[in-house]
Motif scaffolding. Structure first.
Motif, short mmCIF file in Angstrom:
data_model
loop_
_atom_site.label_atom_id
_atom_site.label_comp_id
_atom_site.label_asym_id
_atom_site.label_seq_id
_atom_site.Cartn_x
_atom_site.Cartn_y
_atom_site.Cartn_z
N GLN A 1 34.65 -64.91 41.19
CA GLN A 1 35.09 -65.80 42.26
C GLN A 1 35.91 -65.04 43.30
OE1 GLN A 1 37.08 -68.66 39.59
NE2 GLN A 1 35.77 -70.23 40.52
N ASP B 1 36.95 -78.20 43.68
CA ASP B 1 35.83 -77.49 43.07
C ASP B 1 34.49 -78.01 43.57
OD1 ASP B 1 37.66 -76.04 41.65
OD2 ASP B 1 37.49 -77.24 39.81
N ILE C 1 45.65 -70.07 47.82
CA ILE C 1 44.92 -70.07 46.57
C ILE C 1 45.97 -70.41 45.50
CG2 ILE C 1 43.23 -68.39 47.40
CD1 ILE C 1 44.69 -66.28 45.70
N THR D 1 42.58 -73.49 47.91
CA THR D 1 42.97 -74.88 47.67
C THR D 1 43.33 -75.61 48.96
OG1 THR D 1 45.29 -74.26 47.32
CG2 THR D 1 43.85 -74.33 45.37
N ARG E 1 38.42 -69.86 45.49
CA ARG E 1 39.57 -70.50 44.84
C ARG E 1 40.55 -71.09 45.84
NH1 ARG E 1 40.44 -69.63 39.41
NH2 ARG E 1 41.92 -71.32 39.80
N TYR F 1 38.55 -65.03 46.59
CA TYR F 1 39.71 -65.82 47.00
C TYR F 1 39.24 -67.08 47.71
CZ TYR F 1 43.86 -62.96 46.04
OH TYR F 1 44.90 -62.30 45.43
N PHE G 1 39.28 -63.39 43.36
CA PHE G 1 40.26 -63.94 42.42
C PHE G 1 40.01 -63.41 41.01
CE2 PHE G 1 42.16 -67.23 39.77
CZ PHE G 1 43.36 -67.46 40.42
#
Length: 461
Positions: free
Chosen positions: A448, A372, A394, A455, A453, A450, A444
């Motif tokens: 937000q 984040d 994601i 990862t 988000r 994709y 997402f």
């Protein structure tokens, strides 16, 4: 693919913040924004790929990476390294890590709430009190495409009424010839708990043939062999050997060729000159392992070895699944998002963990992790650097980088659907299949993207 976040992985949203992209991208009659007939042809992407036939990793490097994956990734199981005797604590850990009584409401295929008594009965079926203090390690080979389940039951359960695609007891599937350790049996004896290289779960007993350690672990090393390079292929029908008749073989499955057979003699009642004669495992009446010849037509999609890992092959192999229905946990004789990308790479000899959660962070794979705290600029820079075949994660979902149109990245992935905002209104298109979509506009949620988000990005290099 993994339970808690799976539903989130299947929907692509494009709200007001991405309206610019929506206006610039054409919306064809299909409703799939930015995708026309051209983009559904692998030749379109091959023409744009720089050095498409350059080998990214050679076979020796891939083999070394696979060996490292087994050693360092906790989601993988090195069957060669299992001790001769298994302790009760280890067996219980495997089972209890997976088979936990659901605490939330579940529904059956008719949309009825699954009674608490039905869920309570799942725990005695595990027969945990019958796990011995120690047991000899036993081995088997999978003899047919087999579902691996959370519990020893065929009961299909769902999180929402009317959602009959995502069976919460379905974990994955294993393919013919996969080695497993057999560590336990259900209370009724109809199910076995097995440990495969990529998973530990329950499977119906008739899908496993038990053999010696040497038979089972030696099967994967037999040569010469064929590698299935089509999405799915099937062996030739044979009345004489039902166990190997029209057997489904999925992309990346490696099967040795039968040896010592006379070239001018029939195999299972049919001449073999126009087919490859495979050696496949079969289960005898007593559950023991035997082997049988089976024919795979030479005009099916297979190769004498794994395909070279190139951008061209990644594109071609991915497109062989285009339009295949989404199959959570390899259900419907198909696959889900993580199964899709791992089967594509498996056809080039690259092994990967089964689920998105493990793939995204595997210490055996080269990855860039995001938290984040990473700014949008950092994420955009990473998207700009994407290469063909890169895997974008994601929560609960994975996509494979396909190429660019006017600088905008496109992906191919196994997904439920997409939504986008057009002229101020939200439009949803149900896909439920392996699909080509643009990446950057996808959202997402309403605030937000994709990309926000994201990862992890995994690069097989």
């Amino acid at each position: 693919m993994r339970h808690p976040l799976a539903a989130a992985c299947l929907v692509l949203l494009l709200p007001m913040g991405a309206a610019l992209h929506a206006r610039e991208m054409a919306v064809p009659p299909s409703g799939v924004i930015g995708v026309g007939a051209e983009q559904l042809d692998p030749a379109f992407w091959l023409r744009q790929a720089p050095s498409p036939d350059a080998v990214v990793l050679d076979a020796a490097t891939i083999a070394a990476r696979n060996a490292k994956l087994l050693q360092v990734d906790p989601s993988m199981h090195d069957l060669q390294a299992l001790p001769a005797t298994l302790e009760r604590a280890q067996v219980l850990k495997w089972i209890q890590d997976l088979s936990r009584r659901p605490t939330h409401e579940l529904y059956d295929e008719a949309g009825r709430s699954v009674p608490a008594a039905t869920l309570d009965a799942l725990l005695p079926s595990l027969a945990l009190d019958q796990v011995p203090a120690t047991q000899k390690t036993r081995y088997g080979l999978v003899v047919k495409r087999a579902a691996l389940r959370s519990f020893p039951t065929s009961l299909r359960v769902f999180s929402h009424k009317g959602d009959t695609d995502i069976d919460r007891f379905q974990e994955t599937a294993e393919f013919p010839g996969t080695p497993v350790a057999i560590v336990h049996a259900s209370q009724d004896g109809r199910w076995l708990f097995v440990v495969s290289p990529r998973y530990a779960a329950w499977v119906e007993r008739d899908a496993i043939a038990e053999g010696s350690r040497e038979q089972v672990l030696g099967y994967a090393d037999k040569a010469p062999y064929r590698v299935v390079t089509g999405a799915t292929e099937r062996t030739v029908y044979t009345r004489e050997q039902p166990g190997v008749s029209q057997l489904q073989l999925d992309m990346g499955t490696r099967v040795p060729l039968a040896q010592g057979l006379a070239a001018d003699q029939p195999v299972n009642g049919q001449h073999a000159y126009s087919s490859w004669t495979l050696e496949l495992p079969v289960r005898q009446a007593d559950g023991s392992l035997a082997f049988s010849p089976a024919l795979l037509q030479k005009n099916t999609d297979s190769a004498a070895d794994y395909l070279p890992l190139t951008h061209a092959n990644l594109i071609r192999q991915a497109f062989k699944f285009l339009g295949e229905r989404y199959g959570w946990g390899h259900a419907y004789d198909a696959r889900d998002c993580s199964g899709f990308v791992s089967d594509v790479y498996r056809s080039m000899g690259v092994q990967m963990p089964r689920n998105t959660s493990a793939q995204a962070v595997s210490p055996g794979l080269e990855h860039t992790l995001f938290t984040d705290k990473d700014s949008r600029a950092v994420r955009e820079k990473a998207i700009d650097a994407l290469q063909i075949g890169d895997l974008i994660y994601i929560p609960g979902h994975v996509m494979m980088m396909l190429g660019r149109i006017d600088g905008e990245p496109y992906v191919i992935h196994d997904t439920n659907g997409l939504s986008y905002r057009q002229d101020g209104a939200m439009r949803r298109v149900q896909l439920n299949e392996v699909s080509v979509t643009p990446l950057r506009p996808l959202m997402f949620n309403d605030t937000q993207r994709y990309i926000d988000r994201m990862t992890s990005i995994v690069r097989i290099r």
